[in-house]
Design an enzyme around this catalytic site. Structure first.
Site, short mmCIF file in Angstrom:
data_model
loop_
_atom_site.label_atom_id
_atom_site.label_comp_id
_atom_site.label_asym_id
_atom_site.label_seq_id
_atom_site.Cartn_x
_atom_site.Cartn_y
_atom_site.Cartn_z
N ARG A 165 -15.98 34.14 -36.63
CA ARG A 165 -15.97 33.63 -38.00
C ARG A 165 -17.25 32.85 -38.30
O ARG A 165 -17.23 31.81 -38.96
CB ARG A 165 -14.73 32.75 -38.24
N SER A 237 -6.00 32.98 -43.87
CA SER A 237 -5.99 32.06 -42.73
C SER A 237 -6.81 30.82 -43.07
O SER A 237 -8.02 30.91 -43.29
CB SER A 237 -6.56 32.74 -41.49
N GLU A 334 -11.14 27.33 -41.54
CA GLU A 334 -11.94 28.54 -41.69
C GLU A 334 -12.45 28.64 -43.13
O GLU A 334 -13.49 29.24 -43.40
CB GLU A 334 -11.09 29.76 -41.34
#
Length: 338
Positions: A165, A237, A334
């Site tokens: 990520r 998420s 995130e």
């Protein structure tokens, strides 16, 4: 072509559905138009960011700067050899439309990333991933425009510092460049990636591991776990899955034998699902001030209607603190917090 908007509401431009306003928003459909616009309308010292589908952003206040929004959606095959097919996609193309186009042309490589919200331009920034695949696996290069020099640059995928990520676009190039297009390397040769157990099972239930069956299996799994932003505000998420030292993971598994864990590229680091940690800390399905932890997947924070960005942040901070206290593990967002 370029369109300007001033003091514009962003409520319908972010998947959390948070009410915020942007001092200025600039939509552009191609690199030349954006470069010409910036040449005559320099942003100066004003904060300048890029917003795609708004699927990975949490607004905590009004945006007092310039938001650049790509709207070009072209998809075209640019080359083909016996081993690979190269595809160019403009930054404004919705990611799932890109995946569908790949499947429609019989191109393998993107199918595990079916139904991920957002745009093609956002995919390299976050190095989006799911079910054993990442965007980095198929990105050949990224086309950018430097906001300072207005120079166009093509950055090879191997120079994008892709990680979990993460990418160079969240590091040294953050706020410096606009991604205007992405070039992908795909294949016509079947190469099913079914290492993710649930995906293998769902695909087998549909039949042979074809492109269509894998994409449909991913779509079914995601829809069973993830809320639709159109009905329940969320950014997918919210937290990253933490990477912890192998010794830490082994110690935790002695206390929690049911704790799932996954190997990483480093033999010394183990990935632990943040959703499992959050659920074990007792947060799954809870709500505070109209901000909640999704009842079907604890990794997701949701706006149950009327929550502010501050409400979401307060909930996230409480979750992080409880996970730290219970497991000694630090989880982090995130989502981009603006």
């Amino acid at each position: 072509m370029v369109q300007e908007f001033f003091n514009i509401s962003l409520r319908d431009r972010n998947s959390f559905g948070i009410e915020a306003r942007a001092a200025q928003l600039v939509e552009f459909d191609d690199t030349e138009s954006l470069r010409d616009y910036l040449n005559t309308h320099p942003t100066g010292n004003r904060r300048t960011e890029v917003i795609g589908g708004g699927n990975n952003i949490l607004f905590t206040r009004d945006f007092d700067g310039v938001l650049l929004h790509p709207v070009g959606r072209a998809f075209r095959i640019t080359g083909e050899t016996a081993d690979a097919v190269t595809v160019h996609a403009e930054a404004g193309l919705p990611w799932d439309d890109f995946v569908r186009s790949c499947a429609g042309h019989g191109l393998w490589g993107a199918e595990n990333l079916t139904a991920i919200p957002g745009t093609v331009g956002a995919a390299p920034v976050q190095n989006i991933g799911a079910y054993g695949a990442e965007a980095a696996d198929i990105i050949e290069s990224v086309e950018t425009l430097d906001l300072h020099t207005l120079k166009q640059t093509v950055i090879a995928g191997c120079h994008c510092s892709f990680g979990y990520r993460d990418s160079i676009f969240k590091g040294v190039l953050k706020g410096r460049v606009v991604i205007t297009g992405v070039n992908f390397r795909l294949s016509r040769h079947p190469r099913p990636n079914l290492g993710y157990g649930a995906l293998a099972q769902e695909t087998a239930a549909l039949g042979d591991p074809t492109l269509e069956h894998i994409s449909e299996a991913v779509r079914r799994i995601r829809s069973s776990k993830l809320p639709d932003p159109a009905t329940l505000g969320n950014a997918g998420s919210f937290f990253k899955n933490p990477l912890v030292a192998r010794a830490t993971a082994e110690a935790l598994q002695r206390d929690y034998p049911d704790m799932p864990s996954y190997a990483t590229d480093s033999p010394d680091l183990i990935k632990i699902p943040a959703g499992w940690l959050i659920e074990k800390a007792g947060w799954k399905g809870t709500t505070r001030n109209r901000a909640g932890v999704y009842e079907h997947q604890a990794l997701i924070l949701v706006n149950r209607g009327g929550a502010t960005g501050a409400d979401i942040i307060a909930l996230a901070e409480a979750v992080i603190a409880d996970v730290r206290a219970k497991f000694g593990i630090e989880i982090s967002p995130e989502v981009n917090i603006w």
